[in-house]
Design a protein around this motif. Structure first.
Motif, short mmCIF file in Angstrom:
data_model
loop_
_atom_site.label_atom_id
_atom_site.label_comp_id
_atom_site.label_asym_id
_atom_site.label_seq_id
_atom_site.Cartn_x
_atom_site.Cartn_y
_atom_site.Cartn_z
N LYS A 15 -50.62 -12.15 -24.96
CA LYS A 15 -50.46 -12.90 -26.21
C LYS A 15 -49.61 -14.17 -26.05
CE LYS A 15 -51.07 -8.88 -29.09
NZ LYS A 15 -50.61 -8.11 -30.22
N HIS A 17 -49.93 -17.08 -24.07
CA HIS A 17 -50.57 -18.40 -24.09
C HIS A 17 -51.06 -18.78 -25.49
CE1 HIS A 17 -51.19 -19.20 -19.53
NE2 HIS A 17 -50.04 -18.60 -19.78
N PRO A 18 -51.71 -17.87 -26.23
CA PRO A 18 -52.10 -18.25 -27.59
C PRO A 18 -50.90 -18.62 -28.47
CG PRO A 18 -53.32 -16.31 -26.90
CD PRO A 18 -52.28 -16.57 -25.85
N LYS A 19 -49.81 -17.90 -28.34
CA LYS A 19 -48.60 -18.20 -29.12
C LYS A 19 -48.04 -19.57 -28.73
CE LYS A 19 -45.12 -16.91 -31.79
NZ LYS A 19 -45.27 -16.79 -33.22
N HIS A 21 -49.73 -22.12 -27.34
CA HIS A 21 -50.65 -23.16 -27.81
C HIS A 21 -50.47 -23.41 -29.31
CE1 HIS A 21 -53.15 -24.20 -24.34
NE2 HIS A 21 -52.99 -22.95 -23.96
N GLU A 22 -50.29 -22.35 -30.07
CA GLU A 22 -50.08 -22.49 -31.52
C GLU A 22 -48.79 -23.28 -31.80
OE1 GLU A 22 -48.75 -19.47 -35.00
OE2 GLU A 22 -50.47 -18.84 -33.80
N ALA A 23 -47.72 -22.94 -31.09
CA ALA A 23 -46.44 -23.65 -31.28
C ALA A 23 -46.57 -25.11 -30.86
CB ALA A 23 -45.34 -22.95 -30.49
N ASP A 25 -49.31 -26.94 -30.87
CA ASP A 25 -50.14 -27.63 -31.87
C ASP A 25 -49.33 -28.02 -33.10
OD1 ASP A 25 -52.35 -27.44 -30.23
OD2 ASP A 25 -53.22 -25.72 -31.29
N ASP A 26 -48.31 -27.22 -33.43
CA ASP A 26 -47.49 -27.48 -34.61
C ASP A 26 -46.48 -28.62 -34.42
OD1 ASP A 26 -48.79 -25.50 -36.02
OD2 ASP A 26 -47.22 -23.99 -35.71
N LYS A 76 -45.09 -33.42 -26.03
CA LYS A 76 -46.31 -33.87 -26.67
C LYS A 76 -46.32 -35.40 -26.67
CE LYS A 76 -49.23 -32.45 -30.47
NZ LYS A 76 -49.29 -31.58 -31.66
#
Length: 78
Positions: A15, A17-19, A21-23, A25-26, A76
């Motif tokens: 779980k 990498h998805p977490k 990527h979500e952070a 993206d935010d 980013k």
């Protein structure tokens, strides 16, 4: 420009990498996601470099702070 810290050591590996990527993206442009991990996140670096156009790979940095603590900065692009 702000830094958002995410300690993923307690998150199950499947779980993470998805977490992350979500952070990421935010984040706003110019911000940095700081990951605390139990290993050097090289696979994540390559994944981000290949799949996330907003990832500023040139300014990525990582530091080993202990046998099970690595801190990596994922900026980013502005």
């Amino acid at each position: 420009m702000t830094e958002t810290k995410l300690d993923v050591r307690e998150i199950p590996p499947a779980k993470r990498h998805p977490k992350i990527h979500e952070a990421f993206d935010d984040l706003e442009s110019g911000d940095t996601l700081v990951i605390v991990n139990d290993h050097e996140p090289k696979p994540l670096f390559y994944e981000m470099q290949a799949e996330v156009p907003a990832f500023d790979a040139e300014n990525y940095a990582t530091e080993r702070r202990g046998p099970t603590e690595y801190v990596a900065k994922f900026p980013k692009k502005e």
